[in-house]
Enzyme design. Structure first.
Site, PDB file in Angstrom:
ATOM      1  N   CYS A 123       0.828  -1.210   0.000  1.00 22.12           N
ATOM      2  CA  CYS A 123       0.000   0.000   0.000  1.00 22.12           C
ATOM      3  C   CYS A 123       0.863   1.261   0.000  1.00 22.12           C
ATOM      4  CB  CYS A 123      -0.912  -0.057   1.230  1.00 22.12           C
ATOM      5  SG  CYS A 123      -1.767   1.476   1.601  1.00 22.12           S
ATOM      6  N   CYS A 162       0.013   3.913   2.655  1.00 20.03           N
ATOM      7  CA  CYS A 162       0.402   3.418   3.982  1.00 20.03           C
ATOM      8  C   CYS A 162       1.874   3.740   4.238  1.00 20.03           C
ATOM      9  CB  CYS A 162       0.216   1.906   4.078  1.00 20.03           C
ATOM     10  SG  CYS A 162      -1.489   1.355   3.854  1.00 20.03           S
TER      11      CYS A 162
END
Length: 110
Positions: free
Chosen positions: A31, A34
């Site tokens: 991600c 993230c």
């Protein structure tokens, strides 16, 4: 104080039974957003040491807790106080916004 790795097995003890507020970051290795907020969370964990614990749950390694908590997208940030979900944000935010959100929830350096 660095961020704390939390798993399905340790979630109850590390988050729900914590005496201090816990900000849980639900994330994954793949991600991008993230990874963007990772350094900000590390800085916040240092700046607010003793006031809040920053915990990270890798949703690939520990799928049970995110499923139980209803995590639909990542990054999802959940703030727990006294074992209860106090506030939640979905998506990457700049460090200032995360600190502001924590302050609104009653977690600040003061």
């Amino acid at each position: 104080m660095a961020t704390v790795k939390v798993t399905d097995d340790s979630f109850d003890a590390d988050v729900l039974k914590s005496s201090t507020p816990v900000l849980v970051d639900f994330w994954a290795e793949w991600c991008g957003p993230c990874k963007q907020i990772g350094p900000a969370l590390e800085q916040i964990s240092d700046e607010l040491a003793g006031k809040v614990t920053i915990a990270k749950v890798n949703i690939d390694d520990s799928p049970m807790v995110p499923s139980k908590m209803g995590v639909k997208g990542i990054p999802t940030l959940m703030l727990f106080k006294d074992g209860q979900l106090a506030s939640m944000k979905v998506g990457a935010m700049p460090k200032g916004k995360i600190v502001e959100w924590l302050a609104e929830a009653g977690v600040s350096a003061e």
